[in-house]
Design a protein around this motif. Structure first.
Motif, PDB file in Angstrom:
ATOM      1  N   THR A 120       0.853  -1.191   0.000  1.00 35.45           N
ATOM      2  CA  THR A 120       0.000   0.000   0.000  1.00 35.45           C
ATOM      3  C   THR A 120       0.883   1.233   0.000  1.00 35.45           C
ATOM      4  OG1 THR A 120      -0.054  -0.015   2.395  1.00 35.45           O
ATOM      5  CG2 THR A 120      -1.889  -1.049   1.272  1.00 35.45           C
ATOM      6  N   GLY A 121       0.397   2.287  -0.596  1.00 37.44           N
ATOM      7  CA  GLY A 121       1.178   3.511  -0.570  1.00 37.44           C
ATOM      8  C   GLY A 121       0.580   4.594  -1.442  1.00 37.44           C
ATOM      9  N   ASP A 122       1.218   5.761  -1.333  1.00 37.66           N
ATOM     10  CA  ASP A 122       0.804   6.932  -2.094  1.00 37.66           C
ATOM     11  C   ASP A 122       1.394   6.844  -3.493  1.00 37.66           C
ATOM     12  OD1 ASP A 122       2.888   6.988  -0.054  1.00 37.66           O
ATOM     13  OD2 ASP A 122       3.576   8.835  -1.014  1.00 37.66           O
ATOM     14  N   VAL A 123       0.610   7.223  -4.483  1.00 44.50           N
ATOM     15  CA  VAL A 123       1.079   7.230  -5.867  1.00 44.50           C
ATOM     16  C   VAL A 123       0.735   8.580  -6.490  1.00 44.50           C
ATOM     17  CG1 VAL A 123       0.850   4.721  -6.084  1.00 44.50           C
ATOM     18  CG2 VAL A 123      -1.037   6.186  -6.780  1.00 44.50           C
ATOM     19  N   TYR A 124       1.452   8.930  -7.530  1.00 41.97           N
ATOM     20  CA  TYR A 124       1.391  10.304  -8.041  1.00 41.97           C
ATOM     21  C   TYR A 124       1.207  10.327  -9.548  1.00 41.97           C
ATOM     22  CZ  TYR A 124       3.407  11.066  -3.470  1.00 41.97           C
ATOM     23  OH  TYR A 124       3.611  11.080  -2.120  1.00 41.97           O
ATOM     24  N   ARG A 125       0.265  11.119 -10.026  1.00 41.55           N
ATOM     25  CA  ARG A 125       0.087  11.244 -11.476  1.00 41.55           C
ATOM     26  C   ARG A 125      -0.334  12.640 -11.861  1.00 41.55           C
ATOM     27  NH1 ARG A 125      -3.298   5.810 -13.049  1.00 41.55           N
ATOM     28  NH2 ARG A 125      -1.975   4.456 -11.806  1.00 41.55           N
ATOM     29  N   ARG A 126       0.211  13.095 -12.968  1.00 37.29           N
ATOM     30  CA  ARG A 126      -0.304  14.331 -13.552  1.00 37.29           C
ATOM     31  C   ARG A 126      -1.524  13.919 -14.362  1.00 37.29           C
ATOM     32  NH1 ARG A 126       4.636  17.870 -15.683  1.00 37.29           N
ATOM     33  NH2 ARG A 126       2.846  19.173 -16.074  1.00 37.29           N
ATOM     34  N   ASP A 127      -2.627  14.614 -14.160  1.00 36.60           N
ATOM     35  CA  ASP A 127      -3.867  14.095 -14.734  1.00 36.60           C
ATOM     36  C   ASP A 127      -4.864  15.220 -14.939  1.00 36.60           C
ATOM     37  OD1 ASP A 127      -5.523  12.009 -15.571  1.00 36.60           O
ATOM     38  OD2 ASP A 127      -4.874  10.736 -13.899  1.00 36.60           O
ATOM     39  N   GLU A 128      -6.020  14.840 -15.446  1.00 40.99           N
ATOM     40  CA  GLU A 128      -7.090  15.809 -15.593  1.00 40.99           C
ATOM     41  C   GLU A 128      -7.608  16.218 -14.212  1.00 40.99           C
ATOM     42  OE1 GLU A 128     -10.512  13.242 -17.276  1.00 40.99           O
ATOM     43  OE2 GLU A 128      -8.620  12.213 -17.640  1.00 40.99           O
ATOM     44  N   PRO A 135      -3.838  14.613  -7.970  1.00 39.84           N
ATOM     45  CA  PRO A 135      -2.456  14.257  -8.343  1.00 39.84           C
ATOM     46  C   PRO A 135      -1.797  13.239  -7.416  1.00 39.84           C
ATOM     47  CG  PRO A 135      -2.633  16.579  -7.709  1.00 39.84           C
ATOM     48  CD  PRO A 135      -4.010  16.050  -7.788  1.00 39.84           C
ATOM     49  N   ILE A 136      -2.331  13.109  -6.229  1.00 39.97           N
ATOM     50  CA  ILE A 136      -1.820  12.080  -5.338  1.00 39.97           C
ATOM     51  C   ILE A 136      -2.991  11.242  -4.864  1.00 39.97           C
ATOM     52  CG2 ILE A 136      -1.882  13.765  -3.480  1.00 39.97           C
ATOM     53  CD1 ILE A 136       0.190  12.201  -2.066  1.00 39.97           C
ATOM     54  N   PHE A 137      -2.821   9.940  -4.869  1.00 38.76           N
ATOM     55  CA  PHE A 137      -3.855   9.075  -4.308  1.00 38.76           C
ATOM     56  C   PHE A 137      -3.179   7.809  -3.786  1.00 38.76           C
ATOM     57  CE2 PHE A 137      -4.301   6.218  -8.061  1.00 38.76           C
ATOM     58  CZ  PHE A 137      -3.718   7.010  -9.052  1.00 38.76           C
ATOM     59  N   HIS A 138      -3.955   6.860  -3.321  1.00 36.71           N
ATOM     60  CA  HIS A 138      -3.370   5.662  -2.708  1.00 36.71           C
ATOM     61  C   HIS A 138      -3.830   4.411  -3.425  1.00 36.71           C
ATOM     62  CE1 HIS A 138      -2.944   8.679   0.417  1.00 36.71           C
ATOM     63  NE2 HIS A 138      -1.935   7.953   0.870  1.00 36.71           N
ATOM     64  N   GLN A 139      -2.920   3.468  -3.516  1.00 38.44           N
ATOM     65  CA  GLN A 139      -3.271   2.188  -4.129  1.00 38.44           C
ATOM     66  C   GLN A 139      -2.887   1.050  -3.210  1.00 38.44           C
ATOM     67  OE1 GLN A 139      -1.216   1.981  -7.944  1.00 38.44           O
ATOM     68  NE2 GLN A 139      -3.117   2.472  -9.006  1.00 38.44           N
ATOM     69  N   MET A 140      -3.552  -0.059  -3.420  1.00 36.65           N
ATOM     70  CA  MET A 140      -3.073  -1.294  -2.820  1.00 36.65           C
ATOM     71  C   MET A 140      -2.841  -2.304  -3.933  1.00 36.65           C
ATOM     72  SD  MET A 140      -4.316  -3.706   0.249  1.00 36.65           S
ATOM     73  CE  MET A 140      -5.885  -4.066  -0.394  1.00 36.65           C
ATOM     74  N   GLU A 141      -1.633  -2.810  -3.961  1.00 30.12           N
ATOM     75  CA  GLU A 141      -1.239  -3.807  -4.948  1.00 30.12           C
ATOM     76  C   GLU A 141      -1.318  -5.176  -4.285  1.00 30.12           C
ATOM     77  OE1 GLU A 141      -0.141  -2.451  -7.761  1.00 30.12           O
ATOM     78  OE2 GLU A 141       0.774  -4.103  -8.852  1.00 30.12           O
ATOM     79  N   GLY A 142      -1.786  -6.154  -5.013  1.00 25.32           N
ATOM     80  CA  GLY A 142      -1.769  -7.523  -4.498  1.00 25.32           C
ATOM     81  C   GLY A 142      -1.166  -8.434  -5.553  1.00 25.32           C
ATOM     82  N   VAL A 143      -0.301  -9.340  -5.118  1.00 24.33           N
ATOM     83  CA  VAL A 143       0.314 -10.289  -6.053  1.00 24.33           C
ATOM     84  C   VAL A 143       0.280 -11.679  -5.433  1.00 24.33           C
ATOM     85  CG1 VAL A 143       2.451 -10.968  -7.232  1.00 24.33           C
ATOM     86  CG2 VAL A 143       1.840  -8.557  -7.087  1.00 24.33           C
ATOM     87  N   ARG A 144       0.006 -12.661  -6.261  1.00 22.62           N
ATOM     88  CA  ARG A 144       0.016 -14.046  -5.786  1.00 22.62           C
ATOM     89  C   ARG A 144       0.653 -14.905  -6.870  1.00 22.62           C
ATOM     90  NH1 ARG A 144      -3.417 -18.493  -3.476  1.00 22.62           N
ATOM     91  NH2 ARG A 144      -1.547 -19.645  -2.938  1.00 22.62           N
ATOM     92  N   ILE A 145       1.678 -15.650  -6.485  1.00 25.02           N
ATOM     93  CA  ILE A 145       2.413 -16.489  -7.443  1.00 25.02           C
ATOM     94  C   ILE A 145       2.197 -17.967  -7.088  1.00 25.02           C
ATOM     95  CG2 ILE A 145       4.725 -17.019  -8.374  1.00 25.02           C
ATOM     96  CD1 ILE A 145       3.924 -14.190  -8.957  1.00 25.02           C
ATOM     97  N   PHE A 146       1.978 -18.781  -8.105  1.00 27.55           N
ATOM     98  CA  PHE A 146       1.786 -20.233  -7.911  1.00 27.55           C
ATOM     99  C   PHE A 146       2.855 -20.991  -8.681  1.00 27.55           C
ATOM    100  CE2 PHE A 146      -2.214 -17.998  -8.048  1.00 27.55           C
ATOM    101  CZ  PHE A 146      -3.007 -18.540  -7.052  1.00 27.55           C
ATOM    102  N   GLU A 147       3.216 -22.152  -8.155  1.00 34.93           N
ATOM    103  CA  GLU A 147       4.088 -23.036  -8.935  1.00 34.93           C
ATOM    104  C   GLU A 147       3.214 -23.840  -9.885  1.00 34.93           C
ATOM    105  OE1 GLU A 147       7.519 -25.158  -7.073  1.00 34.93           O
ATOM    106  OE2 GLU A 147       6.512 -24.390  -5.268  1.00 34.93           O
ATOM    107  N   ARG A 148       3.663 -23.958 -11.116  1.00 36.57           N
ATOM    108  CA  ARG A 148       2.824 -24.670 -12.093  1.00 36.57           C
ATOM    109  C   ARG A 148       2.642 -26.139 -11.710  1.00 36.57           C
ATOM    110  NH1 ARG A 148       0.687 -21.990 -16.285  1.00 36.57           N
ATOM    111  NH2 ARG A 148       1.817 -20.227 -17.170  1.00 36.57           N
ATOM    112  N   LYS A 149       3.661 -26.684 -11.036  1.00 35.72           N
ATOM    113  CA  LYS A 149       3.560 -28.119 -10.760  1.00 35.72           C
ATOM    114  C   LYS A 149       2.402 -28.476  -9.822  1.00 35.72           C
ATOM    115  CE  LYS A 149       7.000 -28.588  -7.085  1.00 35.72           C
ATOM    116  NZ  LYS A 149       8.339 -28.058  -6.954  1.00 35.72           N
TER     117      LYS A 149
END
Ligand code: PHE
Length: 370
Positions: A120-128, A135-149
């Protein structure tokens, strides 16, 4: 209390509320990290009952100043992709930016053997400039990795399909648990350089479809580049202000930065409420027109306007375009809507701001005013 929210378990309510409070108290320049613990509960508790749910590791204090490598290259973002433009991204120098998304940390964290994590954290973009962009807002990123086997003899395509369904089921379950069944949402096919396939989840809010999150299967080339050959994974990035806006029915993203007691006092108890709008102050509308050339980037203009008017700018809209029949020069007319969330603005004050916007259009952006 908002009817459809009653079903949320109490612990969840508290957590989501805390997420909101955490967002709310951040100030533009002295921004600190969101509390990850609050965020994991916001999403994490929702996935109970899903046998695939692992324990996520939390990262909530990663530095928002990142290299262009992390923010773009490591995510396969093409060199000429719009998101890299200085008109869209805040550059600190040519190799360093304010992260435009929490995805900037994905590749490094995956290569450090994290297979289920949230950032989680603050992120920044020049935008409309309008009620859902800031120009500043917050996101939460989620990642999940699996083994193919772990999927036995299934083909890669079959495995990918399972992962895609897992991702959608998981996110949709989380969103439904937060908002209730009545909420209208839809999946839209999308494109991100770092996921394939890619999707967006949109939510119907105030007569518009609002993009709430982007997600997809982590691009195989990224996994390969960090030595995770026989792996497959999903990733998502969720906009926290937008989540809170829909949850509490908050009409304008600028309110997250308001110090007005009429706003803050509504969020002191541990429950999810429907935000009671207090009387709106009258808007004041001013137009500005200028000739543009091929160097013109609308975001430069928006950034300058925001720089002059700060949170007093409610929206900036392209009201008219005109191409001169003889010279073929193009002119743009923008309608600037001034309105404070907290008080009445005086004419003098607005005229001064408008004058300074005109001055800077000339002196900084070299625009040819009409
Ligand atoms: N980083 C994307 C954005 O900010 C969202 C996203 C995250 C998409 C992870 C796919 C996977 O729009």
């Amino acid at each position: 209390m908002h009817g459809m929210l009653r079903r949320i378990p109490t612990c969840g309510e508290k957590r989501i509320k805390t997420v909101f409070t955490h967002i709310q108290i951040k100030r533009y320049h002295s921004i600190g990290p969101l509390s990850g613990i609050d965020c994991i509960y916001c999403i994490g508790y929702l996935s109970r009952g899903n046998e695939l749910t692992p324990t996520f590791t939390f990262f909530d204090n990663l530095n928002p100043i990142v290299s262009t490598h992390k923010c773009f290259d490591s995510l396969l973002t093409p060199k000429d992709h719009v998101s890299r433009r200085p008109s869209d991204t805040y550059y600190i120098n040519k190799d360093t930016v304010l992260r435009t998304h929490t995805s900037a940390h994905q590749t490094e964290l995956m290569s450090n053997h994290n297979n289920a994590f949230l950032v989680t954290g603050d992120v920044y973009r020049r935008d409309e400039i309008d009620s859902t962009h800031y120009p500043i807002f917050h996101q939460m990123e989620g990642v999940r990795i699996f083994e193919r086997k772990q999927f036995g003899n299934l083909t890669e395509d079959q495995q990918n399909k399972i992962i895609e369904e897992d991702l959608k089921k998981w996110l949709q379950g989380a969103i439904t648990a937060i908002f209730g069944q009545e909420l209208q949402m839809k999946w839209v096919d999308a494109y991100f350089p770092f996921t394939h396939p890619s999707f967006e989840l949109e939510i119907y809010f105030r007569e518009k479809w609002l993009e709430m999150l982007g997600c997809g299967l982590v691009h195989q080339d990224i996994l390969k580049s960090i030595g995770l050959r026989d792996h497959v994974g999903w990733a998502f990035g969720l906009g926290l202000e937008r989540l809170a806006m829909v949850l509490f029915q908050i009409p304008d993203i600028r309110l997250f930065w308001s110090q007005d007691e009429r706003f803050k006092s509504q969020f002191t108890r541990d429950e999810i409420i429907k935000f009671q709008e207090y009387s709106k102050y009258p808007p004041c509308i001013k137009d500005i027109s200028f000739w543009i050339d091929e160097r013109y980037q609308p975001n430069d203009f928006f950034e300058m306007v925001r720089g002059v008017g700060g949170d007093l700018i409610e929206s900036v809209q392209l009201a008219d375009r005109f191409v001169h029949p003889k010279t073929k020069r193009e002119s743009h007319c923008y309608r600037i809507n001034f309105r404070s969330m907290d008080r009445s603005l005086t004419h003098d004050e607005i005229n001064q701001l408008q004058q300074s916007i005109r001055d800077k259009s000339l002196s900084e952006l070299k625009l040819d005013l009409r």
